[in-house]
Design a protein around this motif. Sequence first.
Motif: not given
Lengths: 301, 124
Positions: B19, B22, B36-37, B43, B70-72, B108, B110-114
């Motif tokens: 993370v 990236a 923000e993840l 996942s 972190i949003v889940t 699932r 696993l993203r980097i939002r902002a």
Amino acid sequence: MCATCGCGDERGVRVETRDAADTREESESGSPDHLHGEYSHSHDHPHDHDHPHDHGHSHEDGVHAPGDSEAEVPEQDGATRRIELEREVLAKNDTVAERNRQWLTERGVLALNLMSSPGAGKTTLLERTLAESASSVPLAVIEGDQETLRDSERLRRAGADVVQINTGAGCHLDAEMVWGALRSLRPAPGSVVLVENVGNLVCPALFDLGEYAKVVIAAVTEGEDKPLKYPNMFAHTDLVLLNKTDLLPHLSFEVDRFAEYARRINPGVEILPVSATTDEGLPAWYDWLAGHVSSPLHQGV
Amino acid sequence: MEWLWEGIAVHELGITQSVVDAVLDAVTEPRVTRLELEIGKLSGVVPDSVRFCFDLVVTGTALEGARLDIVTPTGSGRCRDCDQRLVLEDQLAVCDCGSPDVEVLSGRELRIRAVDVESGTVTS
Ligand SMILES: [Zn+2]
């Protein structure tokens, strides 16, 4: 340290090359910006931000699930601004994995990602497979291990071409490590590369290596509920080798229940009960190998 | 960092490193104040462990001191037998119709939002 693989010196990843001399030939043109092993890293990423930096803060409806700490968004006070990235954490690994897959497909090489907990008997099973199946299917091994060379020495004695990756503190192999190992191994066209992942059932599940299929090796000594404890692993695997069936008379383990649990998570999964000590069930595994390596383009399992 | 070898923290360490790398690849600004993840419930990655690793991994980088949000998202799925949509809390969901054959549609991630960045000059 580089993305995904954490391959910096402090993590101590190294690929023990079989023949250190000539893995260099393909390192240009379209290859990633670094190789492991004796190569130095170059992380000169271009930073071409072509997105506007004036995004508002409107989140898409319904995306913010309840649960964790959703935040108030900081004010745009002129000193702080938001940059939307929207990128997959494992994007870099997945890109390299895709390139591995292409490289393997072009050479008609079938790579299997073998995963297990420590003690499931993976190395013994590999030894046996190498001794008994290598005459009909050319086999080579990429051996992932946190520190030791012991397993690869065992396998080499069994007659295999082996390249060892020591991951140091890393708890899984990633696509970049496998790329380096493949370049060193130079598997023959039409052969099978058995990639022995680091022994745990959590981390390897997330990292695509570019393999043709994932194989989980579980032992009957580990309990019937293994699939329920490691759902991510079992959800993504194509084949389960249920090892140590010779011990079944001494255990209360029911193979059918294990299979039911595994199929609850992964309805299509294939399960082969085997014993690496008595060779029970091993012919079915060898047939699986031979059948898949001869399938012309190695279409997905 | 031997103490990190114990337990699941090792797993999330690699993910957290991915993370951070990236973000550092994508962002040139000298200071990132917030990340923000999105870590889906299915996942296999534990948000608290990522938090635990985050402070270690960002030390000495532009992300040092950044706030981690972190949003889940919960999972969603579709029953392959009766075509019903389901909310998935984990991978073991069984459909109301009794079928365990549930296709996972989401959860699932696993993203980097902002990120929020601090900078004196506005680029581009
Ligand atoms: Zn149903």
